[in-house]
Enzyme design. Structure first.
Site: not given
Ligand code: ADE
Ligand code: ZN
Length: 332
Positions: A16, A18, A196, A199, A277-278
């Site tokens: 996971h 991005h 997703h 969350e 994630d990011d």
């Molecule tokens: N796009 C990038 N990170 C995300 C996240 N945590 N939740 C939803 N969309 C995303």
């Molecule tokens: Zn994500």
């Protein structure tokens, strides 16, 4: 062996991530200068200092704006290469990387610009480090299903390079049911499916992702605990959850890492994995996420090994490759 050595030394996958969320402030700054893009920041330090979010949307607003500096094939190469170098440093031997085509096509930047850049970096990492990587094309759920259908069509020349289709962006108000038909089509074309769910959205969205989109994995899913029958289903079917601890903290899904439920979910018998994630927006790459959990929760070395083994089990790698890495972890 200390927990730090285990985290550092075991082979891992990341499921996971991005790619647009791995853009470092330094690269953002360099590309802004290259393309004469005016950023609302006076320095690299100011970019990093702006990363304080109150919820998912406040992050997404910055994340989409940040991606605006990515313009030519080399930019997408640099972005992907920087992440794959990091994977090599962290002993991530395989990664399944999400990209958001609509973030780029909406700006007039098409598949023929970003895909060759991504693929060139992925091949270089395979050749130089032996790191394998797959791509997951994610639809932005705040846009229409029709737009997702158009995106699926536009990807046609690159179908052989895309393993799965996903769903991301603003969750609340955009349930999986909005995308039932496009995911049915993607599934019929042979793509793996992820989404997703759970969350910020309720457990009901996780059910929808399972029943309507027929997902192979749930991204996040931490709100599953609100529904006991869902917990039993996830356990019985071993539906993987790609959990992102630092993301949950930064986006205020939890107030404190001690509140994170990943260990509870693991002990209950769910197939949970750790992911970043990011990473450049949330303060850490994959190993930092493992470290943050170890600092906050009573996690053992065996738990770390189980989480890493889960990352292989939950991946889209061929079965024999999964088993080879799982056996390596068992030997540590
Ligand atoms: N796009 C990038 N990170 C995300 C996240 N945590 N939740 C939803 N969309 C995303
Ligand atoms: Zn994500």
């Amino acid at each position: 062996m200390s927990l730090s050595s285990i985290i550092k030394n075991i082979p891992k996958t990341e499921l996971h991530l991005h790619i647009e969320g791995s853009l470092t402030p330094e690269l953002m700054w360099r590309l802004a200068e290259k393309h004469s893009v005016t950023l609302p920041y006076a320095s690299v330090e100011e970019i990093a200092a702006a990363y304080n979010f109150k919820d998912l949307q406040s992050f997404l607003d910055l994340y989409y704006a940040g991606a605006g500096v990515l313009k030519d094939e080399d930019d997408f190469f640099s972005l992907m290469w920087a992440y794959l170098v990091k994977c090599h440093e962290e002993n991530i031997v395989h990664t399944e990387i999400m990209f958001d085509p609509q973030t780029h096509t909406e700006r007039g930047i098409g598949f023929d610009i970003f895909m060759p850049g991504f693929l060139r970096a992925m091949k270089k990492a395979q050749d130089e480090f032996g790191t394998s990587s797959y791509l997951i094309m994610s639809f932005l759920r705040h846009l229409s299903e029709e737009n997702a259908f158009e995106t699926l069509e536009a990807a046609a020349p690159y179908y052989a390079n895309i393993q799965a289709v996903g769903l991301d962006s603003s969750e609340l108000g955009h349930p999986p049911s909005k995308f039932e038909r496009v995911f049915k089509k993607a599934k019929s074309m042979g793509f793996k499916i992820v989404a997703h769910a759970g969350e910020e959205g309720p457990a009901e969205y996780i059910w929808e992702a399972i029943k309507l989109l027929e997902v192979d994995r749930i991204d996040h899913g931490v709100r599953c605990q609100e529904d006991e029958s869902l917990m039993r289903y996830l356990k019985d079917k071993q539906v993987p959850l790609t959990v992102c601890p630092l993301s949950n903290l930064k986006l205020c899904v939890i107030d404190n890492m001690k509140q994170h439920n990943i260990l509870t979910l693991l002990r209950y018998g769910l197939l949970v994995t750790v992911n970043s994630d990011d990473p450049t927006y949330f303060g850490g790459f994959l190993n930092d996420n493992y470290h943050a959990l170890c600092e906050a929760l009573p996690i053992t070395g065996e738990d770390i090994k189980t989480l890493a083994k889960n990352s292989f089990t939950a991946s889209f790698l061929p079965e024999e490759v999964k088993q080879t890495f799982i056996a390596q972890i068992d030997d540590i």
